[in-house]
Design an enzyme around this catalytic site. Structure first.
Site, PDB file in Angstrom:
ATOM      1  N   LYS A 206       0.810  -1.226   0.000  1.00  0.00           N
ATOM      2  CA  LYS A 206       0.000   0.000   0.000  1.00  0.00           C
ATOM      3  C   LYS A 206       0.840   1.270   0.000  1.00  0.00           C
ATOM      4  O   LYS A 206       0.447   2.305  -0.521  1.00  0.00           O
ATOM      5  CB  LYS A 206      -0.943  -0.004   1.201  1.00  0.00           C
ATOM      6  CG  LYS A 206      -2.062  -1.007   1.024  1.00  0.00           C
ATOM      7  CD  LYS A 206      -3.287  -0.609   1.791  1.00  0.00           C
ATOM      8  CE  LYS A 206      -4.456  -1.495   1.404  1.00  0.00           C
ATOM      9  NZ  LYS A 206      -4.276  -2.888   1.898  1.00  0.00           N
TER      10      LYS A 206
ATOM     11  N   GLU B 101      -9.453   7.047   4.074  1.00  0.00           N
ATOM     12  CA  GLU B 101     -10.325   6.077   4.714  1.00  0.00           C
ATOM     13  C   GLU B 101      -9.489   4.841   5.011  1.00  0.00           C
ATOM     14  O   GLU B 101      -8.452   4.633   4.363  1.00  0.00           O
ATOM     15  CB  GLU B 101     -11.477   5.697   3.769  1.00  0.00           C
ATOM     16  CG  GLU B 101     -11.163   4.594   2.748  1.00  0.00           C
ATOM     17  CD  GLU B 101     -10.093   4.944   1.721  1.00  0.00           C
ATOM     18  OE1 GLU B 101      -9.879   6.141   1.463  1.00  0.00           O
ATOM     19  OE2 GLU B 101      -9.459   4.003   1.188  1.00  0.00           O
TER      20      GLU B 101
ATOM     21  N   SER C 136       1.419  -9.795  -1.223  1.00  0.00           N
ATOM     22  CA  SER C 136       1.105  -8.374  -1.009  1.00  0.00           C
ATOM     23  C   SER C 136       1.500  -7.854   0.361  1.00  0.00           C
ATOM     24  O   SER C 136       1.782  -6.666   0.510  1.00  0.00           O
ATOM     25  CB  SER C 136      -0.383  -8.134  -1.251  1.00  0.00           C
ATOM     26  OG  SER C 136      -1.174  -8.999  -0.453  1.00  0.00           O
TER      27      SER C 136
HETATM   28  C1  PLP Z   1      -5.201  -3.877   1.617  1.00  0.00           C
HETATM   29  C2  PLP Z   1      -4.515  -5.139   1.280  1.00  0.00           C
HETATM   30  C3  PLP Z   1      -4.947  -5.945   0.192  1.00  0.00           C
HETATM   31  C4  PLP Z   1      -6.161  -5.638  -0.614  1.00  0.00           C
HETATM   32  O1  PLP Z   1      -6.146  -4.436  -1.314  1.00  0.00           O
HETATM   33  P1  PLP Z   1      -5.917  -4.398  -2.871  1.00  0.00           P
HETATM   34  O2  PLP Z   1      -6.202  -2.987  -3.230  1.00  0.00           O
HETATM   35  O3  PLP Z   1      -6.853  -5.362  -3.501  1.00  0.00           O
HETATM   36  O4  PLP Z   1      -4.506  -4.769  -3.114  1.00  0.00           O
HETATM   37  C5  PLP Z   1      -4.226  -7.086  -0.102  1.00  0.00           C
HETATM   38  N1  PLP Z   1      -3.147  -7.448   0.627  1.00  0.00           N
HETATM   39  C6  PLP Z   1      -2.711  -6.712   1.673  1.00  0.00           C
HETATM   40  C7  PLP Z   1      -1.527  -7.187   2.437  1.00  0.00           C
HETATM   41  C8  PLP Z   1      -3.381  -5.539   2.043  1.00  0.00           C
HETATM   42  O5  PLP Z   1      -2.940  -4.817   3.077  1.00  0.00           O
END
Ligand code: PLP
Length: 395
Positions: A93, A115, A381
């Site tokens: 993020k 948000e 992610s």
């Molecule tokens: C917020 C988050 C997501 C989901 O958000 P996307 O916008 O779909 O990427 C996925 N993985 C992690 C670790 C997150 O913090």
């Protein structure tokens, strides 16, 4: 010159049939200011210098592309993990919040509103505001504030003001509404940092461009490791879709790369407790964009369910709706249970505890007809520290 991609946003802010800017008149000046300026700022040498320098020195990029040997043996294919979990603050993020903060400064804004649902985007935003010395207000559903108390504490320590959203279901969608309302009332000095590839144009395109650094690095790293910059598969989880947009971005026009999007199926796609938007959603408008949305016949938003707070969103970004409608990406629904199992599997095979969101991408592996010659890239992610209490329930 390269032909314009079928997966790039058009002048009206659409990807195929999805996108646009469905906003109240009072929000129009803010969004229009952004629309008229974002590309020019993002392409200016000043911006690029600051963004790239901080991606390296502050975020810790490039993140590694790791060949997961034991996981590869298990699934009989060559599997690489793109380690966004190693970014500062523990997830992808921050790539977006860094980009938007620099952009906000160039637009002369000195206050930030955001948000947050699980608190990850709020923490990434509060972090960047601390770094840049900007004022930070984060709206968060009252229920989420209770569920995600450690992230509330992190944001407070970073100096952000947290405002509880007390309307509706008191979760992410309500926090987003209140953040937008705040922006309407503070148009001159405030920039609104949205946390995914959602919201009115130009947000989905802007956020996708910031996150596209992920696949830019993957292509280079994969070429260095294998002599080929294209894998056979790229896999990512989709909540709103920002990490997926980043992982997919530079492969969208490479037809030999199969694109797999893992949605949160919750207790099962047909269970009534799900966040599998492409399976259960219909075209509709939420937070200023036309996309797929889980809704009742009369258009009321259906509350999503996922074990993972980051995937618990009733819609997806318009780019992903287009990838789905055009057939460019294959969407899989991964259940709560499958993601937990995949999270434990990665931890025991590779010593990496993934965020439960990321575990949904790992859960896709067993659904694919993988061959030994296949190269697979999975977007990891985020890291799983925040999810330990949930994982422990299954130990
Ligand atoms: C917020 C988050 C997501 C989901 O958000 P996307 O916008 O779909 O990427 C996925 N993985 C992690 C670790 C997150 O913090």
């Amino acid at each position: 010159m390269k032909n314009k991609s079928a997966f790039e946003v058009d002048e009206r802010g659409y990807y195929g049939n999805f996108g646009g800017a469905f906003i109240p008149e009072m929000l129009y000046p803010n969004v229009e200011e952004l629309r008229l300026n974002y590309r020019q700022i993002m392409e200016s040498p000043d911006f690029i210098e600051e963004f790239e320098r901080l991606l390296i020195d502050y975020v810790g990029r490039p993140t590694p592309l790791f060949l997961a040997q034991r996981l590869s043996e298990k699934y009989n294919a060559e599997i690489y993990l793109k380690r966004e979990d190693l970014c500062h603050t523990g997830a992808h993020k921050v790539n977006n919040t860094l980009g938007q903060i620099i952009l906000a400064k160039k637009l002369g804004k000195h206050k930030i509103v955001a948000e947050t649902g699980a608190g990850q985007h709020g923490v990434a935003t509060a972090t960047m505001c601390a770094l840049m010395g900007l004022e930070c207000i984060v709206y968060m559903g009252e229920i989420d504030m209770e569920r995600q108390a450690p992230n509330v504490a992190r944001m407070k320590m970073l100096g952000a003001e947290i405002r509880p959203a007390k309307s509706g279901s008191k979760t992410l969608k309500d926090a987003t509404n209140e953040a937008l309302r705040h922006w309407i009332n503070n148009p001159i000095d405030t920039h609104y940092i949205i946390g995914s590839v959602v919201g009115p144009h130009p947000y989905p395109d802007m956020v996708a461009r910031f996150q596209s650094v992920i696949s830019k690095e993957v292509r280079k790293q994969l070429f260095e490791k294998t002599g080929n910059e294209n894998p056979d598969y790229v896999i990512a989880c989709v909540g709103g879709g920002s990490n997926a947009a980043g992982v997919f971005y530079h492969f969208l026009d490479e037809p030999d790369v199969k694109i797999i999007a893992a949605e949160a199926a919750g207790l099962g796609i047909e269970s009534g407790k799900t966040a599998a938007t492409t399976f259960k959603g219909k075209p509709g408008i939420l937070h200023g964009t036309k996309s797929l949305l889980m809704q009742t016949d009369d258009g009321q938003v259906v509350e999503p369910h996922s074990i993972s707070a980051g995937l618990d969103y009733p819609g997806i970004g318009p780019l992903h709706a287009h990838l789905w409608e055009s057939g460019r990406a294959q969407f899989l629904g991964i259940t709560d249970r499958e993601s937990i199992d995949a999270g434990f599997e990665l931890t025991r095979l590779e010593g990496i505890i993934p965020a439960i969101e990321s575990s949904h991408a790992l859960g896709a592996l067993k659904h694919l007809p993988l061959q030994p010659s296949d190269t697979v890239v999975i977007g990891l992610s985020g890291r799983g520290d925040k999810d330990l209490a949930t994982y422990m329930k299954y130990l």
